[in-house]
Motif scaffolding. Structure first.
Motif, PDB file in Angstrom:
ATOM      1  N   GLU A 170       0.836  -1.212   0.000  1.00 28.83           N
ATOM      2  CA  GLU A 170       0.000   0.000   0.000  1.00 28.83           C
ATOM      3  C   GLU A 170       0.864   1.252   0.000  1.00 28.83           C
ATOM      4  OE1 GLU A 170      -3.871  -0.359   2.647  1.00 28.83           O
ATOM      5  OE2 GLU A 170      -2.237  -1.549   3.491  1.00 28.83           O
ATOM      6  N   ALA A 171       1.931   1.221   0.807  1.00 32.49           N
ATOM      7  CA  ALA A 171       2.812   2.395   0.883  1.00 32.49           C
ATOM      8  C   ALA A 171       3.457   2.658  -0.481  1.00 32.49           C
ATOM      9  CB  ALA A 171       3.880   2.203   1.964  1.00 32.49           C
ATOM     10  N   ILE A 172       3.888   1.584  -1.146  1.00 32.30           N
ATOM     11  CA  ILE A 172       4.497   1.764  -2.476  1.00 32.30           C
ATOM     12  C   ILE A 172       3.463   2.321  -3.453  1.00 32.30           C
ATOM     13  CG2 ILE A 172       5.457   0.526  -4.475  1.00 32.30           C
ATOM     14  CD1 ILE A 172       6.815  -1.391  -2.448  1.00 32.30           C
ATOM     15  N   ALA A 173       2.238   1.758  -3.387  1.00 33.29           N
ATOM     16  CA  ALA A 173       1.195   2.190  -4.324  1.00 33.29           C
ATOM     17  C   ALA A 173       0.762   3.638  -4.075  1.00 33.29           C
ATOM     18  CB  ALA A 173      -0.011   1.259  -4.217  1.00 33.29           C
ATOM     19  N   ARG A 174       0.744   4.058  -2.806  1.00 36.10           N
ATOM     20  CA  ARG A 174       0.244   5.410  -2.463  1.00 36.10           C
ATOM     21  C   ARG A 174       1.324   6.485  -2.513  1.00 36.10           C
ATOM     22  NH1 ARG A 174      -2.628   4.746   3.182  1.00 36.10           N
ATOM     23  NH2 ARG A 174      -3.738   2.822   2.784  1.00 36.10           N
ATOM     24  N   ARG A 175       2.592   6.087  -2.521  1.00 34.14           N
ATOM     25  CA  ARG A 175       3.674   7.088  -2.464  1.00 34.14           C
ATOM     26  C   ARG A 175       3.548   8.097  -3.602  1.00 34.14           C
ATOM     27  NH1 ARG A 175       7.440   9.134  -5.076  1.00 34.14           N
ATOM     28  NH2 ARG A 175       6.848   7.795  -6.827  1.00 34.14           N
ATOM     29  N   ARG A 176       3.609   9.366  -3.264  1.00 34.22           N
ATOM     30  CA  ARG A 176       3.536  10.418  -4.261  1.00 34.22           C
ATOM     31  C   ARG A 176       4.355  11.587  -3.749  1.00 34.22           C
ATOM     32  NH1 ARG A 176       1.539   8.020  -8.078  1.00 34.22           N
ATOM     33  NH2 ARG A 176       3.702   8.293  -8.578  1.00 34.22           N
ATOM     34  N   SER A 177       4.969  12.364  -4.623  1.00 39.18           N
ATOM     35  CA  SER A 177       5.643  13.593  -4.181  1.00 39.18           C
ATOM     36  C   SER A 177       4.594  14.641  -3.872  1.00 39.18           C
ATOM     37  CB  SER A 177       6.577  14.111  -5.271  1.00 39.18           C
ATOM     38  OG  SER A 177       7.657  13.221  -5.454  1.00 39.18           O
ATOM     39  N   VAL A 178       4.663  15.191  -2.674  1.00 38.07           N
ATOM     40  CA  VAL A 178       3.692  16.200  -2.231  1.00 38.07           C
ATOM     41  C   VAL A 178       4.449  17.475  -1.898  1.00 38.07           C
ATOM     42  CG1 VAL A 178       2.118  16.774  -0.329  1.00 38.07           C
ATOM     43  CG2 VAL A 178       2.006  14.517  -1.394  1.00 38.07           C
ATOM     44  N   ARG A 179       3.912  18.609  -2.353  1.00 41.72           N
ATOM     45  CA  ARG A 179       4.603  19.882  -2.123  1.00 41.72           C
ATOM     46  C   ARG A 179       3.775  20.872  -1.305  1.00 41.72           C
ATOM     47  NH1 ARG A 179       5.481  17.632  -6.878  1.00 41.72           N
ATOM     48  NH2 ARG A 179       7.616  17.235  -7.561  1.00 41.72           N
ATOM     49  N   ASP A 180       2.593  20.464  -0.859  1.00 38.36           N
ATOM     50  CA  ASP A 180       1.740  21.325  -0.027  1.00 38.36           C
ATOM     51  C   ASP A 180       1.474  20.647   1.302  1.00 38.36           C
ATOM     52  OD1 ASP A 180       1.210  23.491  -1.899  1.00 38.36           O
ATOM     53  OD2 ASP A 180       0.201  21.935  -3.074  1.00 38.36           O
ATOM     54  N   PHE A 181       1.832  21.336   2.373  1.00 37.13           N
ATOM     55  CA  PHE A 181       1.738  20.741   3.706  1.00 37.13           C
ATOM     56  C   PHE A 181       0.883  21.588   4.635  1.00 37.13           C
ATOM     57  CE2 PHE A 181       5.770  19.404   1.838  1.00 37.13           C
ATOM     58  CZ  PHE A 181       5.634  18.026   1.933  1.00 37.13           C
ATOM     59  N   ALA A 182       0.160  20.885   5.521  1.00 45.30           N
ATOM     60  CA  ALA A 182      -0.662  21.578   6.519  1.00 45.30           C
ATOM     61  C   ALA A 182       0.253  22.230   7.559  1.00 45.30           C
ATOM     62  CB  ALA A 182      -1.577  20.566   7.196  1.00 45.30           C
ATOM     63  N   LEU A 183      -0.249  23.307   8.176  1.00 44.44           N
ATOM     64  CA  LEU A 183       0.503  23.965   9.255  1.00 44.44           C
ATOM     65  C   LEU A 183       0.279  23.183  10.535  1.00 44.44           C
ATOM     66  CD1 LEU A 183      -0.205  27.755   8.629  1.00 44.44           C
ATOM     67  CD2 LEU A 183       1.979  26.555   8.375  1.00 44.44           C
ATOM     68  N   GLU A 184       0.799  21.998  10.573  1.00 39.62           N
ATOM     69  CA  GLU A 184       0.576  21.079  11.688  1.00 39.62           C
ATOM     70  C   GLU A 184       1.905  20.481  12.075  1.00 39.62           C
ATOM     71  OE1 GLU A 184      -1.957  17.502  11.270  1.00 39.62           O
ATOM     72  OE2 GLU A 184      -3.399  18.912  10.423  1.00 39.62           O
ATOM     73  N   SER A 185       2.145  20.374  13.361  1.00 38.69           N
ATOM     74  CA  SER A 185       3.410  19.763  13.756  1.00 38.69           C
ATOM     75  C   SER A 185       3.317  18.243  13.618  1.00 38.69           C
ATOM     76  CB  SER A 185       3.770  20.159  15.178  1.00 38.69           C
ATOM     77  OG  SER A 185       2.708  19.860  16.022  1.00 38.69           O
ATOM     78  N   ILE A 186       4.463  17.595  13.592  1.00 42.75           N
ATOM     79  CA  ILE A 186       4.475  16.131  13.632  1.00 42.75           C
ATOM     80  C   ILE A 186       4.913  15.703  15.031  1.00 42.75           C
ATOM     81  CG2 ILE A 186       4.954  15.991  11.140  1.00 42.75           C
ATOM     82  CD1 ILE A 186       7.764  14.957  11.860  1.00 42.75           C
TER      83      ILE A 186
END
Ligand code: FMN
Length: 206
Positions: free
Chosen positions: A22-38
């Protein structure tokens, strides 16, 4: 807390709710992030996947390395209170103790983004993982061919960040477009450290 006092991260888990496929299938480059801490445990998982120790006895790591020479050094840039209960700054990941040592206090994400052709995701993400290499560790063993091995190895580490972030419901993008010298200056690193990847990590905006 003293500036050089290590921050021990929670131990990484080796179980998750997302399968490797699933992780391999869902992996995508993302360039927009929420203002949320991890959280610290999310950061712990990401760093473990990047260079953490996976073996018992010998200190072998989650990512393969030519001759186990381990040329990569990992830095964490966080800002905007991007990591739960960790002050903004630049941190070095200590592989052996799975801990962080801060070598600069303050939010440098904007400076880092400027060093990377104003890439906004570097400024918006709560955390940027910067993968640097000390080439001589590998070149000492393999001569010029060692340079090739270092470049191959950073790809392994980068892919692990992608997959671990995806498995945690986070996301990343591998950024290779930056001015090496400027990145090194922003990170306050000596000349022998060669930055190879900047990987912003955060909760994706979908
Ligand atoms: C070596 C390398 C360098 C990259 N550099 C950048 C970059 O500087 N900026 C960026 O936005 N994306 C960068 N990317 C991400 C690619 O644009 C992305 O992987 C590609 O568009 C495919 O999309 P996907 O990762 O979602 O499958 C880089 C990827 C690789 C492998």
């Amino acid at each position: 807390m003293g500036i050089n006092q290590p921050i021990h991260l929670p131990p990484p888990s080796q179980k998750g709710s997302v399968s490797l496929e699933e992780a391999i299938a869902r992996r995508r480059s993302v360039r927009d992030f929420a203002l949320e801490s991890i959280s610290q445990s999310q950061l712990s998982q990401i760093l473990w996947a990047t260079q953490g120790i996976s073996g018992t006895g010998e200190k072998l790591r989650t990512v393969p390395s030519a001759g186990a020479t381990y040329p990569l050094e990992i830095f964490v840039v966080c800002g905007g209170n991007g990591i739960e209960a960790i002050e903004d700054g630049i941190y070095h990941y200590n592989v052996d103790s799975h801990s962080l040592t801060r070598h600069y206090a303050g939010d440098v994400r904007l400076d880092l983004a400027r060093a990377a052709l104003d890439e906004e995701s570097i400024y918006e993400a709560p955390v940027d993982i910067v993968i640097c290499a000390l080439y001589e560790r590998t070149v000492l063993h393999y001569g010029r061919r060692g340079e090739r091995y270092v470049h191959i190895e950073v790809g392994h580490a980068g892919q692990n960040i992608y997959l671990e972030a995806t498995a945690l419901g986070l996301a990343t993008v591998a950024i290779g477009a930056f001015h090496d010298e400027q990145v090194r200056e922003v990170l306050r690193l000596d000349k022998q450290y060669r930055p190879l990847y900047i990987m912003p990590v955060g909760r994706p905006i979908v």
